[in-house]
Design an enzyme around this catalytic site. Structure first.
Site, PDB file in Angstrom:
ATOM      1  N   ARG A   1      33.977  23.822  28.100  1.00 57.14           N
ATOM      2  CA  ARG A   1      33.981  25.028  27.272  1.00 57.14           C
ATOM      3  C   ARG A   1      35.221  25.126  26.388  1.00 57.14           C
ATOM      4  O   ARG A   1      36.314  24.728  26.785  1.00 57.14           O
ATOM      5  CB  ARG A   1      33.882  26.276  28.167  1.00 57.14           C
ATOM      6  CG  ARG A   1      32.529  26.411  28.832  1.00 57.14           C
ATOM      7  CD  ARG A   1      32.500  27.535  29.865  1.00 57.14           C
ATOM      8  NE  ARG A   1      31.142  27.740  30.350  1.00 57.14           N
ATOM      9  CZ  ARG A   1      30.584  27.031  31.347  1.00 57.14           C
ATOM     10  NH1 ARG A   1      31.294  26.082  31.957  1.00 57.14           N
ATOM     11  NH2 ARG A   1      29.340  27.273  31.713  1.00 57.14           N
TER      12      ARG A   1
ATOM     13  N   HIS B   1      30.096  22.124  25.668  1.00 59.96           N
ATOM     14  CA  HIS B   1      29.739  20.722  25.419  1.00 59.96           C
ATOM     15  C   HIS B   1      29.491  20.434  23.942  1.00 59.96           C
ATOM     16  O   HIS B   1      28.614  19.647  23.579  1.00 59.96           O
ATOM     17  CB  HIS B   1      28.538  20.308  26.259  1.00 59.96           C
ATOM     18  CG  HIS B   1      28.770  20.343  27.735  1.00 59.96           C
ATOM     19  ND1 HIS B   1      29.973  19.991  28.295  1.00 59.96           N
ATOM     20  CD2 HIS B   1      27.943  20.683  28.769  1.00 59.96           C
ATOM     21  CE1 HIS B   1      29.887  20.108  29.620  1.00 59.96           C
ATOM     22  NE2 HIS B   1      28.677  20.541  29.926  1.00 59.96           N
TER      23      HIS B   1
ATOM     24  N   HIS C   1      27.805  13.418  32.273  1.00 67.27           N
ATOM     25  CA  HIS C   1      27.245  14.579  32.966  1.00 67.27           C
ATOM     26  C   HIS C   1      26.086  14.172  33.890  1.00 67.27           C
ATOM     27  O   HIS C   1      25.127  14.937  34.069  1.00 67.27           O
ATOM     28  CB  HIS C   1      26.776  15.612  31.942  1.00 67.27           C
ATOM     29  CG  HIS C   1      26.772  17.028  32.435  1.00 67.27           C
ATOM     30  ND1 HIS C   1      25.813  17.512  33.302  1.00 67.27           N
ATOM     31  CD2 HIS C   1      27.611  18.072  32.187  1.00 67.27           C
ATOM     32  CE1 HIS C   1      26.048  18.793  33.546  1.00 67.27           C
ATOM     33  NE2 HIS C   1      27.135  19.157  32.891  1.00 67.27           N
TER      34      HIS C   1
ATOM     35  N   ASP D   1      31.585  25.233  40.211  1.00 68.74           N
ATOM     36  CA  ASP D   1      31.508  24.811  38.811  1.00 68.74           C
ATOM     37  C   ASP D   1      32.907  24.973  38.253  1.00 68.74           C
ATOM     38  O   ASP D   1      33.164  25.802  37.389  1.00 68.74           O
ATOM     39  CB  ASP D   1      30.492  25.657  38.042  1.00 68.74           C
ATOM     40  CG  ASP D   1      30.242  25.143  36.621  1.00 68.74           C
ATOM     41  OD1 ASP D   1      30.729  24.039  36.299  1.00 68.74           O
ATOM     42  OD2 ASP D   1      29.572  25.854  35.850  1.00 68.74           O
TER      43      ASP D   1
ATOM     44  N   GLU E   1      32.471  15.371  36.718  1.00 65.37           N
ATOM     45  CA  GLU E   1      32.745  15.201  35.294  1.00 65.37           C
ATOM     46  C   GLU E   1      34.254  15.045  35.075  1.00 65.37           C
ATOM     47  O   GLU E   1      34.983  16.022  34.968  1.00 65.37           O
ATOM     48  CB  GLU E   1      32.230  16.405  34.514  1.00 65.37           C
ATOM     49  CG  GLU E   1      30.759  16.713  34.723  1.00 65.37           C
ATOM     50  CD  GLU E   1      30.400  18.113  34.273  1.00 65.37           C
ATOM     51  OE1 GLU E   1      30.589  18.426  33.081  1.00 65.37           O
ATOM     52  OE2 GLU E   1      29.949  18.920  35.127  1.00 65.37           O
TER      53      GLU E   1
END
Length: 356
Positions: free
Chosen positions: A81, A107, A181, A253, A321
């Site tokens: 982000r 992204h 990803h 996350d 990631e």
């Protein structure tokens, strides 16, 4: 080593997509597509030698044209982000697509690097085969400055490793933050959720966020919190804990500030994470020289049909990631993702597979 080339269907605008599958001497196979520079499948043995695909995805290119979850995706020009969907370079503001809560950029917007066509080169060595996907991202694409010459090279080795090498260089000062990803499920891509699989992350701190998942610029010690994976634990053990960062994100996350020790030799990568499925015995280690890693446990996955008719749902896959921190182009406390002209983004991540 062998490589097989076959059709993977056509895109909506009629472009032919090709699937490339590399197989090593152990029967490990990895499939890639020139649309999106995608990782389509990763086939590795369990402790009894049974080979299954452990990467979530779709049967042909049509599924990847939507791909809201980003299965197998090469992400760029800036992964994760960017707060306010904008950044400044030398006094000039660059505006990006607001594709995340209509506020932030995620992204790089709706048309990311996982929706582009790439030129392909294949290189074969004695104990490895590499496939390189490259293109020129033009000045202004997605709102970013500079013509960016970008290549992602995937290498499959006879040691059951999948290496991802990122190389990009711009003719203007710009932001660069590339990642992969892929969603892993070591029990097999059609096997359900990943809550019983064990994760280890070599990080003492993570970067907390606001309610829109933009980092605050702080670093929080994981000690005594559900964020601590320094001792391996099952994904599901604390994922629903009454802990504000977990409630904000709907589970894991989060970006971890990795414990790296690579100053003396830039060619050495550190072991930063692992994933283990006790039932199959499959074990995956993650090595990188990138400073951060977003651990994402599929909290926003939706019910849909994947490869071979497999039914996917929430938390059916997990992502590791490796990247620069989210919003690193706007956060002074973070290592910046702004690169000067002619300064290369040159990093590598390795996923190494074995059994226990």
């Amino acid at each position: 080593m062998s490589i097989v080339k076959e059709s993977f269907g056509k895109t909506k605008d009629g472009k032919k997509a090709t699937l490339y599958t590399i197989e090593n001497k152990n029967g490990m196979k990895v499939s890639f597509c020139d649309y999106g520079a995608l990782i389509v499948g990763i086939y590795v043995p369990d402790r009894n030698g049974k080979i299954e695909d452990i990467a979530l995805g779709y049967d042909d290119v049509s599924g990847y044209e939507d791909n809201g979850c980003g299965y197998g995706s090469f992400i760029g020009r800036h992964a994760n982000r960017i707060g306010g969907a904008k950044f400044d370079i030398d006094g000039k503001t660059y505006e990006l697509a607001k594709n995340d809560n209509e506020i932030n950029n995620l992204h790089s917007g709706p048309t990311g690097y996982n929706h582009m066509m790439y030129d392909v080169e294949v290189f074969t060595d004695e104990d490895s085969t590499s496939i390189a996907f490259s293109r020129m991202s033009p000045d202004g694409e997605q709102g970013f400055p500079g013509n960016l010459d970008v290549t992602v090279t995937y290498t499959v080795t006879d040691d059951n490793e999948l290496a991802i090498e990122y190389f990009a260089v711009s003719d203007k000062k710009t932001v660069i933050n590339l990642t992969n990803h892929s969603y892993f499920n070591l029990a097999g891509q059609a096997s359900g959720d990943i809550l019983d699989q064990e994760v280890w992350v070599n990080a003492d701190k993570f970067t907390p966020t606001d309610k829109f998942l933009i980092p605050t610029g702080e670093f929080v010690d994981v000690t005594g919190t559900p964020m601590d994976f320094r001792t391996p634990k099952k994904v599901g053990k604390d994922i629903n804990a009454d802990y504000e960062p977990l409630k904000i994100a709907g589970g894991y996350d989060h970006n971890y500030a990795l414990n790296l020790d690579i100053e003396e030799d830039e060619d050495v990568m550190d072991l930063v994470a692992s994933l283990y499925d006790e039932k199959s015995g499959r074990f995956m280690e993650v090595y990188t020289d990138l400073p951060g890693m977003q651990l994402y446990c599929g909290n926003f996955m939706k019910k849909e049909t994947g490869k071979g008719g497999a039914q996917y749902d929430k938390r059916y896959g997990i992502c590791f990631e490796t990247q620069f921190f989210p919003n690193a182009c706007n956060t002074p406390a973070f290592e910046s993702s702004v690169f000067d002209a002619d300064v290369a983004f040159d990093y590598c991540t390795v996923y190494a597979f074995s059994t226990k």
